[in-house]
Design an enzyme around this catalytic site. Structure first.
Site, PDB file in Angstrom:
ATOM      1  N   LYS A 277       0.828  -1.193   0.000  1.00 56.16           N
ATOM      2  CA  LYS A 277       0.000   0.000   0.000  1.00 56.16           C
ATOM      3  C   LYS A 277       0.873   1.257   0.000  1.00 56.16           C
ATOM      4  O   LYS A 277       2.033   1.214   0.421  1.00 56.16           O
ATOM      5  CB  LYS A 277      -0.872   0.032   1.263  1.00 56.16           C
ATOM      6  CG  LYS A 277      -1.922  -1.052   1.375  1.00 56.16           C
ATOM      7  CD  LYS A 277      -2.631  -0.949   2.714  1.00 56.16           C
ATOM      8  CE  LYS A 277      -3.700  -2.009   2.873  1.00 56.16           C
ATOM      9  NZ  LYS A 277      -4.855  -1.754   1.976  1.00 56.16           N
ATOM     10  N   ARG A 351     -10.482 -11.529   1.593  1.00 60.49           N
ATOM     11  CA  ARG A 351     -11.388 -12.537   1.032  1.00 60.49           C
ATOM     12  C   ARG A 351     -10.739 -13.922   1.011  1.00 60.49           C
ATOM     13  O   ARG A 351     -11.447 -14.932   1.009  1.00 60.49           O
ATOM     14  CB  ARG A 351     -11.835 -12.109  -0.366  1.00 60.49           C
ATOM     15  CG  ARG A 351     -10.751 -12.084  -1.412  1.00 60.49           C
ATOM     16  CD  ARG A 351     -11.128 -11.250  -2.610  1.00 60.49           C
ATOM     17  NE  ARG A 351     -11.139  -9.826  -2.282  1.00 60.49           N
ATOM     18  CZ  ARG A 351     -11.540  -8.872  -3.126  1.00 60.49           C
ATOM     19  NH1 ARG A 351     -11.956  -9.197  -4.339  1.00 60.49           N
ATOM     20  NH2 ARG A 351     -11.522  -7.612  -2.762  1.00 60.49           N
TER      21      ARG A 351
END
Length: 498
Positions: A277, A351
């Site tokens: 990130k 996920r």
């Protein structure tokens, strides 16, 4: 030290306290004034009515009016909080009122607080207990010296306008325990990641299980690998802090009416992994375990409520780091249910850990399976920071979840499982890609998770990325971690028990 809460019948302006808060129903100042306002005006020697007119205070929701007692009553300050129309007030509005009263006490540095409940609120005493705990929450664990609060609220006395019901103390006490459970989730989410590793998060779940008489299993890294939770392994292998999988369960003494299973994402820190990130805002990724923190708080609440429902909560805990052993874009990994998954972006790790957790949960054959996670920025783009999105694979699941939301008052919006977007998950080298295009990102994430619920007929996925934290205090939520979702899950369980 926990707040000491009590309820009594008394003349509120005769009670010695640091702060007195009156709840006021909406009124027309040109007609009859509320008795509380008349009493305070008389005690203060007049002048309040002119102030009411100047400030245009009419008891509407979100209106407040604060006046110093100036030695004319045994309280330091008097605050009026508007409740709105009496017919419209239910548990959520009551909870907000009590939270604002608590927040006023914190702002005033009060040690003691009297909260005057107008006629009608005695029907919502559990929400009052919840709200006072939620409104007085502060995360001050690491503050020292001048930064540490000098005073803290110690006692709260509720004064009922009518005779309090026989179970008043019990209802307030239960509300307090539920508020404390939500505050526990806030504490865990606010903890810095150098303290709250996956193992430490599992340890907090063990404390709650022990205190509440719940069963718990914790899988260490070797057990995760042995069980075939390959996707959880993939996400956690880049960190020196090994992953954990936690399963907490509650079984009622009587035959359970239903079995509900909840799953939470527990990424204790998310760098993005190899797909790292940007530095800006990365510190907020300590909150990426909010879904798992909700599971700890939820089971603390379940232990207090003891519903006639079998409840399971699961936490997939890992730290997503980019070391030499980290998983990579382009990798193909198997999953617990056997499907192979092509990794597209290692920053979509949530996920993956949920996929293995859902596959494990599905084996319990629940009547309803619910997962929650700070999953996608796309959901924030769609709904903003104050609403979470939720998905359901059946009308029955949607009906039950909608009813729970109405009861809790938490802000969530149903999103569609658009089947056309399923094609975005097709892979040339595996059974599935784990993410699709940028557009519809929250939807494709939900579609990916649906692949791992097996034969589960009723499933709900809640993407809580926005409201899991707040940049300011609103309603019963503080600045920082909010515990968003726990109250709805509690409502869902109690609904099933009925």
């Amino acid at each position: 030290m926990p707040l000491s809460l009590s309820i009594r019948a008394a003349q509120p302006l005769e009670l010695e306290t640091d702060l007195t808060v009156f709840g006021v129903w909406a009124f027309d100042p040109s007609k009859k004034l509320p008795d509380a306002i008349k009493a305070v005006d008389e005690a203060l020697g007049g002048g309040l009515l002119a102030l009411l007119k100047k400030e245009e205070f009419t008891g509407k929701p979100d209106q407040s009016l604060s006046v110093p007692a100036l030695g004319r009553a045994p309280t330091g300050r008097i605050v009026f909080l508007g409740l709105g129309e009496r017919a419209n007030v239910k548990d959520p509005a009551t909870r907000t009122f009590a939270a604002k009263a608590g927040r006023a006490a914190i702002s005033d540095k009060a040690k003691s607080l009297v909260v005057v409940l107008p006629d009608g609120l005695e029907k919502h005493l559990r929400a009052v207990g919840e709200g006072i705990e939620l409104g007085t929450y502060r995360f001050t664990k690491y503050l020292t010296g001048d930064r540490r609060p000098k005073e803290s609220l110690e006692t709260v006395t509720f004064v009922a306008g009518k005779k309090a019901p026989a179970d008043a103390k019990k209802e307030i006490a239960l509300g307090q325990k539920i508020g404390q459970a939500v505050n526990l989730t806030r504490d865990l989410s606010n903890e810095p990641s150098n303290i709250l590793t996956p193992a430490a998060l599992a340890g907090e779940a063990q404390k709650v299980a022990k205190a509440g008489g719940l069963k718990i299993e914790v899988f260490d890294y070797k057990e995760i690998q042995k069980r075939g939770m390959h996707l959880l392994d993939a996400v956690g292998r880049g960190s020196a802090n090994e992953p954990r999988f936690v399963h907490i369960s509650y079984t009622p003494t009587k035959k359970a009416k239903k079995k509900l299973v909840f799953v939470g994402k527990g990424i204790t820190f998310d760098t993005g992994g190899i797909s790292i990130k940007p530095a800006a805002g990365m510190g907020e990724m300590k909150h990426d375990m909010s879904g798992a923190a909700n599971m700890v708080g939820l089971m603390a609440a379940v232990a207090a409520i003891k519903p006639n429902v079998e409840v399971h909560a699961m936490m997939a805990c890992a730290e997503n780091m980019p070391d030499g052993n980290a998983y990579r874009p382009g990798d193909v990994w198997p999953s617990l249910d056997g499907k192979s998954v092509e990794i597209i972006n290692t920053d979509a790790e949530g996920r993956l850990v949920l996929a293995d957790a859902l596959a494990y949960a599905a084996k319990l054959e629940p009547d309803l399976l619910v997962d929650n996670a700070t999953l996608t920025g796309a959901c924030i783009v769609a709904l903003g920071n104050t609403y979470s999105g939720w998905y359901a694979n059946s009308d029955d699941a949607a009906h039950d979840f909608s009813a729970a939301l109405k009861a809790s008052g938490e802000q969530m919006w149903r999103m569609p499982l658009i089947e056309d977007l399923r094609d975005q998950l097709k892979s040339d080298s595996a059974d599935l890609k784990h993410m699709g295009d940028r557009s519809g990102g929250s939807i494709t994430a939900a579609l990916f998770l649906r692949e791992f619920i097996g034969k589960t007929k009723h499933w709900v996925h809640a993407d809580i990325a926005g409201p899991a934290t707040s940049d300011r205090a609103t309603g019963w939520n503080p600045k920082g971690a909010t515990g968003h979702g726990v109250l709805t899950f509690v409502s869902l369980i109690e609904q099933a028990a009925k």
